[in-house]
Design a protein around this motif. Sequence first.
Motif, PDB file in Angstrom:
ATOM      1  N   ASP A  23     -80.960  19.674 -14.495  1.00 14.99           N
ATOM      2  CA  ASP A  23     -80.867  18.894 -15.728  1.00 14.99           C
ATOM      3  C   ASP A  23     -79.825  17.810 -15.517  1.00 14.99           C
ATOM      4  N   ARG A  24     -79.915  16.724 -16.257  1.00 15.19           N
ATOM      5  CA  ARG A  24     -78.943  15.635 -16.127  1.00 15.19           C
ATOM      6  C   ARG A  24     -77.875  15.739 -17.209  1.00 15.19           C
ATOM      7  N   PRO A  25     -76.611  15.475 -16.842  1.00 10.38           N
ATOM      8  CA  PRO A  25     -75.530  15.551 -17.834  1.00 10.38           C
ATOM      9  C   PRO A  25     -75.570  14.362 -18.791  1.00 10.38           C
ATOM     10  N   THR A  26     -74.945  14.531 -19.934  1.00  8.88           N
ATOM     11  CA  THR A  26     -74.765  13.419 -20.858  1.00  8.88           C
ATOM     12  C   THR A  26     -73.705  12.465 -20.319  1.00  8.88           C
TER      13      THR A  26
ATOM     14  N   SER B 184     -70.201  16.834 -19.151  1.00  7.83           N
ATOM     15  CA  SER B 184     -70.567  17.153 -20.531  1.00  7.83           C
ATOM     16  C   SER B 184     -72.075  17.111 -20.694  1.00  7.83           C
ATOM     17  N   LYS B 185     -72.566  17.959 -21.594  1.00  3.61           N
ATOM     18  CA  LYS B 185     -73.994  17.971 -21.910  1.00  3.61           C
ATOM     19  C   LYS B 185     -74.162  18.182 -23.399  1.00  3.61           C
TER      20      LYS B 185
ATOM     21  N   TYR C 188     -77.039  18.307 -26.566  1.00  4.85           N
ATOM     22  CA  TYR C 188     -78.443  18.421 -26.968  1.00  4.85           C
ATOM     23  C   TYR C 188     -78.556  18.055 -28.449  1.00  4.85           C
TER      24      TYR C 188
ATOM     25  N   LEU D  97     -76.744  22.151 -14.172  1.00  2.00           N
ATOM     26  CA  LEU D  97     -76.223  20.830 -13.827  1.00  2.00           C
ATOM     27  C   LEU D  97     -75.700  20.805 -12.392  1.00  2.00           C
TER      28      LEU D  97
ATOM     29  N   THR E 153     -76.043  26.345 -18.585  1.00  2.00           N
ATOM     30  CA  THR E 153     -76.113  24.883 -18.573  1.00  2.00           C
ATOM     31  C   THR E 153     -75.310  24.325 -17.411  1.00  2.00           C
TER      32      THR E 153
END
Length: 235
Positions: free
Chosen positions: A57-60, A10-11, A13, A52, A48
């Motif tokens: 980018d780092r995931p949530t 999951s990501k 913003y 990932l 996105t």
Amino acid sequence: MEIVKTSGLSKVYGEGITRVDALKDVDISIAQGEFVAIVGPSGSGKSTLLHLLGGVDRPTSGKVIVDGIDIYSLNEKELAVFRRRKVGFIFQFYNLIPVLTAKENIMLPLLLDHKEPDREYITELIDLLGLRDRQNRLPNELSGGQQQRVSIGRALAYNPSIVLADEPTGNLDSKNSKEIVNLLKFSVQKYHQTVVMVTHDLELATQADRIITIEDGQVTTDEVVRYEKLQRANR
């Protein structure tokens, strides 16, 4: 053999009224030697997901396992090394170094890692890409299709675990677009490479082994297009 797996990926913003759930609990698995196309409307989360998978980018929350490595358990320095050695990136706008020749751009990941290039492999790659007579030219002396061929060569130079292509034909005409996708297919066949391509072109997507559709941050369909090819990749 599984080369990429995500679990509960999951990501998010922003916060409050500006919160955007770009990805929601995405679980996918990709086999070595598989060519996967990711499609979906603009803003669906497909790019996105690609970022990932590549450690950009780092995931949530959730995990990404590439070649047995939980990549988000790595620190920033380790993650940078992972990206350089294990992931080949192909972008829509090529991102070539303007002062380097085509051949130097192809070898760049190795040179940055202070590795001696396998000259025989690099020569073979240049020939396969149809760049023998252009290898000593600068990017501004190449056509758009030739520049994208250079970026494919750069992505394959380290023989990475996975090649990630983000709209690689978005800046090309239909003839060059088909040639670029055919080159990606050929890299899967010849080098048993794993390719994940984000595209808005459904016709090009059908050239892949699987098509994953993402809408509103979630996988809505995961369709095997070439079942026999997928069986061979899993043997």
